[in-house]
Design a protein around this motif. Structure first.
Motif, PDB file in Angstrom:
ATOM      1  N   ALA A  73     -17.423  -6.698   7.821  1.00 42.47           N
ATOM      2  CA  ALA A  73     -16.710  -5.828   6.885  1.00 42.47           C
ATOM      3  C   ALA A  73     -15.309  -6.351   6.555  1.00 42.47           C
ATOM      4  O   ALA A  73     -14.598  -6.868   7.418  1.00 42.47           O
ATOM      5  CB  ALA A  73     -16.612  -4.421   7.461  1.00 42.47           C
ATOM      6  N   ASP A  74     -14.949  -6.199   5.297  1.00 43.55           N
ATOM      7  CA  ASP A  74     -13.574  -6.430   4.858  1.00 43.55           C
ATOM      8  C   ASP A  74     -12.766  -5.134   4.911  1.00 43.55           C
ATOM      9  O   ASP A  74     -11.548  -5.154   5.087  1.00 43.55           O
ATOM     10  CB  ASP A  74     -13.558  -6.967   3.422  1.00 43.55           C
ATOM     11  CG  ASP A  74     -14.319  -8.265   3.285  1.00 43.55           C
ATOM     12  OD1 ASP A  74     -13.990  -9.216   4.017  1.00 43.55           O
ATOM     13  OD2 ASP A  74     -15.264  -8.324   2.467  1.00 43.55           O
ATOM     14  N   VAL A  75     -13.459  -4.009   4.705  1.00 45.09           N
ATOM     15  CA  VAL A  75     -12.829  -2.690   4.692  1.00 45.09           C
ATOM     16  C   VAL A  75     -13.728  -1.728   5.462  1.00 45.09           C
ATOM     17  O   VAL A  75     -14.953  -1.754   5.299  1.00 45.09           O
ATOM     18  CB  VAL A  75     -12.625  -2.167   3.250  1.00 45.09           C
ATOM     19  CG1 VAL A  75     -11.914  -0.816   3.267  1.00 45.09           C
ATOM     20  CG2 VAL A  75     -11.846  -3.170   2.400  1.00 45.09           C
ATOM     21  N   ALA A  98     -11.117  -6.626   9.372  1.00 42.44           N
ATOM     22  CA  ALA A  98     -11.202  -5.587   8.342  1.00 42.44           C
ATOM     23  C   ALA A  98      -9.925  -4.771   8.239  1.00 42.44           C
ATOM     24  O   ALA A  98      -9.195  -4.593   9.215  1.00 42.44           O
ATOM     25  CB  ALA A  98     -12.379  -4.658   8.652  1.00 42.44           C
ATOM     26  N   SER A  99      -9.678  -4.255   7.040  1.00 41.09           N
ATOM     27  CA  SER A  99      -8.677  -3.215   6.836  1.00 41.09           C
ATOM     28  C   SER A  99      -9.350  -1.888   7.170  1.00 41.09           C
ATOM     29  O   SER A  99     -10.384  -1.550   6.595  1.00 41.09           O
ATOM     30  CB  SER A  99      -8.217  -3.224   5.377  1.00 41.09           C
ATOM     31  OG  SER A  99      -7.479  -2.070   5.068  1.00 41.09           O
ATOM     32  N   VAL A 100      -8.799  -1.138   8.121  1.00 39.41           N
ATOM     33  CA  VAL A 100      -9.445   0.069   8.631  1.00 39.41           C
ATOM     34  C   VAL A 100      -8.653   1.304   8.212  1.00 39.41           C
ATOM     35  O   VAL A 100      -7.430   1.371   8.425  1.00 39.41           O
ATOM     36  CB  VAL A 100      -9.576   0.027  10.166  1.00 39.41           C
ATOM     37  CG1 VAL A 100     -10.232   1.301  10.692  1.00 39.41           C
ATOM     38  CG2 VAL A 100     -10.364  -1.214  10.590  1.00 39.41           C
ATOM     39  N   SER A 101      -9.339   2.294   7.614  1.00 41.12           N
ATOM     40  CA  SER A 101      -8.700   3.540   7.200  1.00 41.12           C
ATOM     41  C   SER A 101      -9.310   4.717   7.949  1.00 41.12           C
ATOM     42  O   SER A 101     -10.514   4.982   7.826  1.00 41.12           O
ATOM     43  CB  SER A 101      -8.884   3.755   5.689  1.00 41.12           C
ATOM     44  OG  SER A 101      -8.197   2.785   4.956  1.00 41.12           O
ATOM     45  N   ALA A 177      -9.754   4.445  -3.240  1.00 44.17           N
ATOM     46  CA  ALA A 177      -9.475   3.548  -4.367  1.00 44.17           C
ATOM     47  C   ALA A 177      -8.296   2.632  -4.051  1.00 44.17           C
ATOM     48  O   ALA A 177      -8.318   1.437  -4.390  1.00 44.17           O
ATOM     49  CB  ALA A 177      -9.197   4.361  -5.630  1.00 44.17           C
ATOM     50  N   GLY A 178      -7.276   3.178  -3.392  1.00 46.21           N
ATOM     51  CA  GLY A 178      -6.116   2.360  -3.039  1.00 46.21           C
ATOM     52  C   GLY A 178      -6.455   1.254  -2.057  1.00 46.21           C
ATOM     53  O   GLY A 178      -6.019   0.109  -2.225  1.00 46.21           O
ATOM     54  N   GLN A 179      -7.238   1.580  -1.041  1.00 46.11           N
ATOM     55  CA  GLN A 179      -7.609   0.573  -0.043  1.00 46.11           C
ATOM     56  C   GLN A 179      -8.511  -0.498  -0.647  1.00 46.11           C
ATOM     57  O   GLN A 179      -8.363  -1.691  -0.353  1.00 46.11           O
ATOM     58  CB  GLN A 179      -8.310   1.253   1.139  1.00 46.11           C
ATOM     59  CG  GLN A 179      -7.410   2.143   1.962  1.00 46.11           C
ATOM     60  CD  GLN A 179      -6.247   1.372   2.588  1.00 46.11           C
ATOM     61  OE1 GLN A 179      -6.433   0.302   3.144  1.00 46.11           O
ATOM     62  NE2 GLN A 179      -5.049   1.916   2.475  1.00 46.11           N
TER      63      GLN A 179
END
Length: 325
Positions: A73-75, A98-101, A177-179
């Motif tokens: 994963a990238d996000v 990954a960027s994790v939110s 959407a921002g991530q």
């Protein structure tokens, strides 16, 4: 002429170059959040769902394909460790690039304290928007003490079932959407346009659900476990209690007795079960009671994963309540 028969150069021009953009690989914890991510990614790509339909997110064993999805994963989007305590370690170990939110921590998210005890009072807790100080305190009553004595469930943090607030879903569309735009700037326009369209759909959904619930407003119902207070607060439609404080533990005999006394004493007409959990517990509660039962599903287990799952999930909650009451 069908698009699939157009020359590649024409397709690329029609899509504004999106066909050439490298779409990020996205992994999402549960189906309702996956639906919101899929709505934002519509026309660009598709996210991967980690917790498969019909499974409880609280206790889950990753399959190899799901572990691979996290690893690649990238996000990553997930609700919180309160919902999926096992997933935090998996993300830390596998999704290293990954960027994790964590959506429960996103700015603007409405957060609610866990309720204590088997029985609820309307408007027992206030809302809190993430980033503001101060939460309404739990009532210091006998129910709280009894909960601590026999339930043995750790209620640190906030109730994680926050996707059942359509207001949170609308907020999260913009966060998503921002991530995605940070990971994939070429498709930022598509992501934010989809998020805006999704927010308009949620506004319409709120009106639709309010109309469905209006004829049965004031009706009293018991839920299987305390997962619905975000929905209850959003539509001012409070439950009277929950059979289990957590879907990870069976209710004590004392708790079942409390629920039965409220059903008989207040003429409650509807007791809800959930598809993932033991319906025998609901049958035990209803033994000797004059109340109907129906199935509420906070995860949309019987729905096809994808961008339309979220609004249909909220509609189903409303229609099931309206029919039972």
């Amino acid at each position: 002429m069908s698009r699939m028969h157009l020359p590649l150069s024409v397709v690329t021009a029609l899509m504004g170059g999106a066909a050439l953009a490298e779409v990020p690989r996205v992994a999402v914890d549960i189906a309702p959040v996956h639906s919101l991510v899929a709505r934002v990614m519509e026309g660009v790509g598709s996210p991967y769902l980690i917790v498969q339909s019909g499974a409880s997110p609280h206790e889950y064993s990753l399959r190899p394909s799901e572990a691979t999805a996290l690893q690649e994963a990238d996000v990553v989007f997930w609700v919180s460790p309160e919902l999926t305590p096992w997933l935090g370690d998996a993300i830390e170990t596998l999704a290293t690039n990954a960027s994790v939110s964590e959506l429960l921590e996103a700015d603007g998210t409405i957060e609610l304290e866990f309720r204590e005890g088997a029985l609820f009072e309307a408007h027992e807790h206030g809302e809190n928007e993430h980033g503001e100080n101060g939460h309404e305190e739990h009532a210091d009553d006998d129910e709280h003490a009894e909960h601590d004595a026999h339930e043995g469930h750790d209620h640190g943090g906030h109730d994680p079932h926050a996707w059942l607030s359509p207001q949170n879903a609308a907020t999260w569309l913009n966060v998503i959407a921002g991530q995605l735009s940070a990971a994939d700037p070429e498709n930022a326009g598509a992501y934010f346009a989809n998020a805006a369209a999704g927010q308009e759909e949620i506004d319409a959904l709120i009106g639709e659900v309010t109309a469905v619930l209006e004829p049965v407003r004031g009706g009293q119902f018991i839920v299987f476990h305390d997962a619905y207070q975000y929905f209850e607060n959003a539509f001012d439609f409070p439950a009277s209690g929950a059979i289990s404080i957590s879907d990870a533990s069976d209710p004590s005999p004392a708790r079942i007795s409390e629920i039965q006394h409220r059903i008989s004493g207040e003429g409650i007409t509807c007791v809800m079960s959930e598809p993932q959990f033991n319906r025998g517990i609901v049958a035990a509660v209803l033994d000797g009671m004059e109340a109907d039962t129906a199935v509420l599903d906070p995860l949309g287990s019987d729905l096809e994963p994808g961008p339309t799952l979220y609004p249909q999930l909220i509609r189903n909650l409303a229609s099931t309540l309206a029919e039972c009451l």
